[in-house]
Scaffold this motif. Sequence first.
Motif, PDB file in Angstrom:
ATOM      1  N   SER A   1       0.847  -0.883   0.031  1.00 31.49           N
ATOM      2  CA  SER A   1       0.066   0.017  -0.052  1.00 31.49           C
ATOM      3  C   SER A   1       1.118   1.194   0.048  1.00 31.49           C
ATOM      4  CB  SER A   1      -1.031   0.059   1.274  1.00 31.49           C
ATOM      5  OG  SER A   1      -1.670  -1.171   1.269  1.00 31.49           O
ATOM      6  N   VAL A   2       0.333   2.440  -0.033  1.00 33.85           N
ATOM      7  CA  VAL A   2       1.080   3.693  -0.265  1.00 33.85           C
ATOM      8  C   VAL A   2       1.500   4.039   1.330  1.00 33.85           C
ATOM      9  CG1 VAL A   2       0.884   6.249  -0.645  1.00 33.85           C
ATOM     10  CG2 VAL A   2      -0.628   4.472  -1.988  1.00 33.85           C
ATOM     11  N   HIS A   3       0.485   3.740   2.370  1.00 37.19           N
ATOM     12  CA  HIS A   3       0.995   4.041   3.510  1.00 37.19           C
ATOM     13  C   HIS A   3       0.520   3.113   4.743  1.00 37.19           C
ATOM     14  CE1 HIS A   3       1.094   8.343   2.539  1.00 37.19           C
ATOM     15  NE2 HIS A   3      -0.033   8.132   1.651  1.00 37.19           N
ATOM     16  N   TYR A   4       1.378   2.867   5.561  1.00 38.13           N
ATOM     17  CA  TYR A   4       1.108   2.098   6.622  1.00 38.13           C
ATOM     18  C   TYR A   4       1.344   2.832   8.007  1.00 38.13           C
ATOM     19  CZ  TYR A   4       1.492  -1.998   3.330  1.00 38.13           C
ATOM     20  OH  TYR A   4       1.476  -2.656   2.339  1.00 38.13           O
ATOM     21  N   LYS A   5       0.616   2.456   8.960  1.00 45.13           N
ATOM     22  CA  LYS A   5       0.606   3.226  10.270  1.00 45.13           C
ATOM     23  C   LYS A   5       0.954   2.165  11.424  1.00 45.13           C
ATOM     24  CE  LYS A   5      -1.859   6.133   7.821  1.00 45.13           C
ATOM     25  NZ  LYS A   5      -2.579   5.976   6.686  1.00 45.13           N
ATOM     26  N   VAL A   6       1.987   2.363  12.128  1.00 48.26           N
ATOM     27  CA  VAL A   6       2.254   0.953  13.152  1.00 48.26           C
ATOM     28  C   VAL A   6       2.456   1.926  14.457  1.00 48.26           C
ATOM     29  CG1 VAL A   6       4.037  -0.775  13.896  1.00 48.26           C
ATOM     30  CG2 VAL A   6       3.545  -0.155  11.542  1.00 48.26           C
ATOM     31  N   GLY A   7       1.562   1.630  15.648  1.00 49.86           N
ATOM     32  CA  GLY A   7       1.604   2.189  16.791  1.00 49.86           C
ATOM     33  C   GLY A   7       0.380   1.706  17.529  1.00 49.86           C
ATOM     34  N   VAL A   8       0.112   2.423  18.579  1.00 43.18           N
ATOM     35  CA  VAL A   8      -0.993   2.075  19.798  1.00 43.18           C
ATOM     36  C   VAL A   8      -2.265   2.536  19.051  1.00 43.18           C
ATOM     37  CG1 VAL A   8       0.194   2.028  21.525  1.00 43.18           C
ATOM     38  CG2 VAL A   8      -0.652   4.051  20.970  1.00 43.18           C
ATOM     39  N   PHE A   9      -3.426   2.013  19.358  1.00 44.27           N
ATOM     40  CA  PHE A   9      -4.696   2.523  18.262  1.00 44.27           C
ATOM     41  C   PHE A   9      -4.816   4.032  18.476  1.00 44.27           C
ATOM     42  CE2 PHE A   9      -9.288   3.673  18.934  1.00 44.27           C
ATOM     43  CZ  PHE A   9      -9.647   3.118  17.787  1.00 44.27           C
ATOM     44  N   MET A  10      -4.974   4.759  19.548  1.00 44.63           N
ATOM     45  CA  MET A  10      -5.163   6.166  19.595  1.00 44.63           C
ATOM     46  C   MET A  10      -4.272   6.838  18.807  1.00 44.63           C
ATOM     47  SD  MET A  10      -7.917   6.723  21.094  1.00 44.63           S
ATOM     48  CE  MET A  10      -7.863   8.572  20.671  1.00 44.63           C
ATOM     49  N   GLN A  11      -3.028   6.593  18.761  1.00 50.69           N
ATOM     50  CA  GLN A  11      -1.962   7.435  17.844  1.00 50.69           C
ATOM     51  C   GLN A  11      -2.416   7.256  16.186  1.00 50.69           C
ATOM     52  OE1 GLN A  11       1.602   5.594  18.903  1.00 50.69           O
ATOM     53  NE2 GLN A  11       2.086   6.823  20.531  1.00 50.69           N
ATOM     54  N   LYS A  12      -2.710   5.937  15.762  1.00 51.68           N
ATOM     55  CA  LYS A  12      -3.204   5.698  14.476  1.00 51.68           C
ATOM     56  C   LYS A  12      -4.648   6.491  14.263  1.00 51.68           C
ATOM     57  CE  LYS A  12      -2.717   1.207  14.786  1.00 51.68           C
ATOM     58  NZ  LYS A  12      -2.554  -0.079  14.342  1.00 51.68           N
ATOM     59  N   PHE A  13      -5.332   6.386  15.217  1.00 49.76           N
ATOM     60  CA  PHE A  13      -6.801   6.739  15.152  1.00 49.76           C
ATOM     61  C   PHE A  13      -6.913   8.337  15.071  1.00 49.76           C
ATOM     62  CE2 PHE A  13     -11.343   7.904  17.241  1.00 49.76           C
ATOM     63  CZ  PHE A  13     -11.849   7.491  15.948  1.00 49.76           C
TER      64      PHE A  13
ATOM     65  N   ILE B   1      -4.970  10.105  13.231  1.00 54.24           N
ATOM     66  CA  ILE B   1      -5.096  10.563  11.815  1.00 54.24           C
ATOM     67  C   ILE B   1      -6.417  10.462  11.214  1.00 54.24           C
ATOM     68  CG2 ILE B   1      -4.005   9.841   9.528  1.00 54.24           C
ATOM     69  CD1 ILE B   1      -1.670   8.575  10.881  1.00 54.24           C
ATOM     70  N   VAL B   2      -7.164   9.343  11.564  1.00 53.36           N
ATOM     71  CA  VAL B   2      -8.481   9.580  11.236  1.00 53.36           C
ATOM     72  C   VAL B   2      -9.226  10.690  11.620  1.00 53.36           C
ATOM     73  CG1 VAL B   2     -10.551   7.944  11.230  1.00 53.36           C
ATOM     74  CG2 VAL B   2      -8.398   6.830  11.059  1.00 53.36           C
ATOM     75  N   LEU B   3      -9.263  11.184  12.895  1.00 52.11           N
ATOM     76  CA  LEU B   3      -9.844  12.149  13.516  1.00 52.11           C
ATOM     77  C   LEU B   3      -9.443  13.387  12.780  1.00 52.11           C
ATOM     78  CD1 LEU B   3      -9.553  11.386  17.349  1.00 52.11           C
ATOM     79  CD2 LEU B   3     -11.652  11.243  15.816  1.00 52.11           C
ATOM     80  N   LYS B   4      -8.185  13.618  12.460  1.00 48.28           N
ATOM     81  CA  LYS B   4      -7.772  14.874  11.607  1.00 48.28           C
ATOM     82  C   LYS B   4      -8.655  14.998  10.104  1.00 48.28           C
ATOM     83  CE  LYS B   4      -4.291  17.887   9.872  1.00 48.28           C
ATOM     84  NZ  LYS B   4      -3.275  18.058   9.265  1.00 48.28           N
ATOM     85  N   ARG B   5      -9.022  13.632   9.485  1.00 52.64           N
ATOM     86  CA  ARG B   5      -9.661  13.879   8.460  1.00 52.64           C
ATOM     87  C   ARG B   5     -10.875  13.918   8.537  1.00 52.64           C
ATOM     88  NH1 ARG B   5      -7.298   8.923   6.858  1.00 52.64           N
ATOM     89  NH2 ARG B   5      -8.881   7.676   7.405  1.00 52.64           N
ATOM     90  N   ILE B   6     -11.600  13.592   9.485  1.00 52.23           N
ATOM     91  CA  ILE B   6     -13.130  13.775   9.629  1.00 52.23           C
ATOM     92  C   ILE B   6     -13.677  15.102  10.614  1.00 52.23           C
ATOM     93  CG2 ILE B   6     -13.574  11.396   9.200  1.00 52.23           C
ATOM     94  CD1 ILE B   6     -13.881  10.900  12.198  1.00 52.23           C
ATOM     95  N   LEU B   7     -12.863  15.304  11.194  1.00 50.85           N
ATOM     96  CA  LEU B   7     -13.127  16.704  12.117  1.00 50.85           C
ATOM     97  C   LEU B   7     -12.831  17.901  11.735  1.00 50.85           C
ATOM     98  CD1 LEU B   7     -11.976  15.305  15.854  1.00 50.85           C
ATOM     99  CD2 LEU B   7     -13.952  15.441  15.112  1.00 50.85           C
ATOM    100  N   PRO B   8     -13.824  18.816  11.896  1.00 54.27           N
ATOM    101  CA  PRO B   8     -13.419  20.435  11.581  1.00 54.27           C
ATOM    102  C   PRO B   8     -11.869  20.595  12.142  1.00 54.27           C
ATOM    103  CG  PRO B   8     -15.305  20.169  12.318  1.00 54.27           C
ATOM    104  CD  PRO B   8     -14.860  18.959  12.799  1.00 54.27           C
ATOM    105  N   ASP B   9     -11.263  21.617  11.306  1.00 56.44           N
ATOM    106  CA  ASP B   9      -9.824  21.850  11.844  1.00 56.44           C
ATOM    107  C   ASP B   9      -9.804  22.401  13.281  1.00 56.44           C
ATOM    108  OD1 ASP B   9      -8.971  20.952   9.267  1.00 56.44           O
ATOM    109  OD2 ASP B   9      -9.013  22.887   8.346  1.00 56.44           O
ATOM    110  N   THR B  10     -10.624  23.366  13.500  1.00 53.13           N
ATOM    111  CA  THR B  10     -10.617  23.895  14.752  1.00 53.13           C
ATOM    112  C   THR B  10     -10.877  23.037  15.911  1.00 53.13           C
ATOM    113  OG1 THR B  10     -12.947  24.786  14.419  1.00 53.13           O
ATOM    114  CG2 THR B  10     -11.062  26.344  14.061  1.00 53.13           C
ATOM    115  N   VAL B  11     -11.718  22.021  15.739  1.00 51.69           N
ATOM    116  CA  VAL B  11     -12.058  20.975  16.851  1.00 51.69           C
ATOM    117  C   VAL B  11     -10.725  20.159  17.063  1.00 51.69           C
ATOM    118  CG1 VAL B  11     -13.600  19.092  17.054  1.00 51.69           C
ATOM    119  CG2 VAL B  11     -14.483  21.182  16.049  1.00 51.69           C
TER     120      VAL B  11
END
Length: 267
Positions: A232-244, A246-256
């Motif tokens: 794949s293009v990207h892999y993330k390795v670490g505990v759940f919250m660290q990887k999550f 990145i997901v939050l940045k994608r879905i949350l408003p910038d200021t939040v």
Amino acid sequence: MSKVVLITGGSSGIGKSIGEFLHQKGYVVYGTSRNPEKVINSVFPLVALDVRNAESVKKAVNEIIEATGRLDVVINNAGVGITGPLEEIPMEEIKNNFETNFFGPIEVMKAALPKMREQKSGLIINITSIAGYMGLPYRSVYSASKGALELITEALRMEVKSFGINITNVAPGDFATNIAAGRYHAPVISGSAYEKVYGDTLSTMNEHVDAGSNPNEMAEAIYKIIQTKKPSVHYKVGVFMQKFSIVLKRILPDTVYEKMLMNHYKL
């Protein structure tokens, strides 16, 4: 025929763990170090290489190719940490960080690609960081250098795919290594506007590294990627919250998202 693997920064930390794991799996592993003569008890050979020096990079890569006749996997692992308020980090330290974390891997890839093109095969794995997906307070330069490596990997991956070469990013979270000891810390300046908050944040960051995951997790992840036909293009390795995060940045408003990070770092 055993694959030949080059790992930059293979004398300690994540690089050493990856090298030892792959060596046990039967790969022909070469690590690098700026001063290999100072490293004792390495289970795989170390060649002299300073990623900040283009001639050093070319010499090391050519030495491995001459010894083995091929180069199958390159793992750009060498990197340094840096912390501090951007306003107070000396410009020479910012440039040194980019020389190591960004321009260095580019030099290594440029040195390795001709042989991989000749072979019509090869895999380059760039070790980036989950911190490269977001601007973190007092880690601005580190986030920027690793984020830049993420993006240039995405572009180069498309440029070389037709030659049978795969390139991928692996972004680790916090792992229990000696990176904090080798990291450049801008000093906590008495009377500075950043004195208390930066001092507190620095302690928090060091605690995260000390309590980080076992580097063998990265080694196992790299081993699986090497065995994958179409990485794949990207892999993330670490505990759940660290990887999550990145997901939050994608879905949350910038200021939040910004507020969430500020709360995490108690800013």
